[in-house]
Design an enzyme around this catalytic site. Structure first.
Site, PDB file in Angstrom:
ATOM      1  N   CYS A   1       0.850  -1.155  -0.152  1.00  0.00           N
ATOM      2  CA  CYS A   1      -0.075   0.184   0.149  1.00  0.00           C
ATOM      3  C   CYS A   1       0.716   1.376   0.164  1.00  0.00           C
ATOM      4  O   CYS A   1       2.189   1.204  -0.016  1.00  0.00           O
ATOM      5  CB  CYS A   1      -0.871   0.108   1.339  1.00  0.00           C
TER       6      CYS A   1
ATOM      7  N   CYS B   1       3.572   1.778   2.534  1.00  0.00           N
ATOM      8  CA  CYS B   1       4.752   0.910   2.471  1.00  0.00           C
ATOM      9  C   CYS B   1       5.843   1.477   1.465  1.00  0.00           C
ATOM     10  O   CYS B   1       7.146   1.627   1.942  1.00  0.00           O
ATOM     11  CB  CYS B   1       4.651  -0.388   1.938  1.00  0.00           C
TER      12      CYS B   1
END
Lengths: 78, 360
Positions: free
Chosen positions: A10, A13
């Site tokens: 996502c 990250c």
């Protein structure tokens, strides 16, 4: 030094990875940066909330995107 | 006993008194900030009127000025509330970690487990991107499936941003209703899913994953400054991400406020239209908005005659059931389970919507 960013991909990250690179650049340090996206591996490392950060195999932070400042402290403290 | 003695570094009690000075200064700063905040906050409506009708000299009855005044009043008001709430809740959340929640829930029986999980879902920091590791972590360490679901339902649905915005805009009764019904839905839906014994619809490899011992995350910090830092980070993170949506939501609300005729919504979303509740839930399911953006829309709709139950149902299904999260959960749950999850929660929201329309 090996730095791993654990997360299934996502935006948080990616943000973590970007901050890690910035921190390393500011510290003029080099390190192996690896993104761990396989969910099985992430679980086996005992991570419950992503994004998580591991330095030299040890999970040092999980659940939020670390700031560059926090990363610098973690990296130099490792 | 003069202040000179305290400020000299070589004084008799150095470390301790320096800490005290810091604490006193920090507290004074906090009090001053709170006072300034309150002063501005309680005068927002007056300031907005002054600006729109006074300085800009717009007519009091025009739709544009109405919408503009709404926006100028609501935007800083919502943002200021947001700041305080996110900070406060951030501090509360700094006392809880998913790790701790998992330990509390592991091995619990249902019913009590569902209740605990729902309550913990509210106070544990949670991001939908960690739904998957969290899910796996829970079910592989003895947290029953239904209990895990109670957590996964409560966490996104009962949003602190929504809660305090509702409180600020509509009073404690509406906010309390949102909190109470959200918890009840999480408890009952989770319990129901547990009863249905749907474990076979969890991807096989999940249960085969060896439960890991807890990772060496940072140990629990007890210093108050760490808790404050957590709150401050929460503000930077959440408010920093959310404010464009808030402004957009308020702009839409302002438009509705200024341009939609009074009671227009009554025909579509009012109490008389029984089909409005299921429709609101259905429309809300695929939509995803953060809570802060949707509340001003909620406010404007209510103002125009929409029934409270319908609007709450809409809001809950927008916030609580999100397509992105369902897509993420697809990694660990097979379609029938995801469908059941959405269905059970959707029905719960539906019931709540009808209940309010009837009772209130």
């Amino acid at each position: 030094m090996k730095i791993e960013v654990l997360g299934i991909g996502c935006p948080k990250c990616n943000g973590t990875e970007a901050n890690v690179r910035k921190a390393l650049a500011e510290l003029s340090l080099a390190a192996d940066i690896e993104k761990v996206t396989d969910i099985q591996t992430i679980i086996q490392r005992g991570v419950l909330s992503t994004p998580a950060l591991a330095i030299d195999g040890k999970v040092v932070m999980q659940g939020k995107v670390p700031t560059v400042e926090q990363l610098k402290l973690l990296i130099t403290g490792a | 006993m003069s202040t000179q003695a305290r400020k000299t570094p070589a004084a008799a009690a150095p470390g301790g008194s320096q800490k005290t000075v810091k604490l006193v200064l920090a507290s004074l700063l906090a009090v001053a900030a709170a006072a300034a905040w309150w002063l501005l906050f309680s005068n927002l409506e007056r300031l907005s009127s002054l600006l729109v009708y006074g300085a800009l000299g717009m007519s009091r009855t025009s739709r544009l000025s109405s919408a503009l005044a709404f926006f100028i009043y609501e935007a800083p008001k919502v943002l200021m509330l947001l700041l305080v709430v996110v900070f406060g809740v951030g501090i509360v959340r700094s006392f809880f970690t998913p790790e701790r929640t998992r330990r509390i829930l592991a091995g619990r029986r249902e019913a009590l487990g569902n209740v605990l999980a729902s309550l913990l879902g509210v106070v544990t920091p949670f991001c939908s991107c960690s739904a998957v590791p969290l899910f796996i972590g829970f079910v592989t360490t003895g947290v029953p499936l239904g209990v895990t679901f109670s957590f996964l339902i409560a966490a996104p649905m009962i949003n602190e941003v929504a809660l305090v915005l509702l409180f600020g805009l509509f009073g404690w009764k509406v906010a309390g209703l949102y909190l109470g019904t959200g918890l009840v839905i999480a408890m009952i839906a989770g319990w129901t899913i547990g009863r249905l014994r749907l474990e076979r619809w969890v991807e096989g490899w999940v249960y085969a994953t060896a439960p890991a011992s807890s990772a060496a995350g940072p140990e629990s910090r007890t210093r108050w400054i760490d808790h404050v830092a957590f709150g401050r980070d929460a503000v930077r993170d959440i408010v920093g991400r959310v404010w464009p949506y808030v402004l957009a939501g308020i702009a839409v609300g302002a438009g509705i406020h200024g341009y939609v005729p009074q009671d227009f919504m009554a025909s579509i979303m009012g109490k008389g239209a029984w089909w409005s509740v299921p429709l609101a839930v259905l429309i809300g399911i695929p939509m995803y908005s953060n809570a802060a953006g949707i509340i001003p829309v909620v406010q404007a709709l209510l103002e125009k005659g929409a029934a409270l139950g319908t609007v709450l149902a809409f809001m809950m299904s927008v916030i609580g059931l999100s397509l992105p999260e369902a897509v993420i959960l697809r990694k660990v749950l097979r379609l029938p389970l995801i469908a059941t999850f959405v269905g059970v929660v959707g029905v719960g929201i539906l019931v709540v919507g009808y209940l309010f329309n009837i009772v209130l």
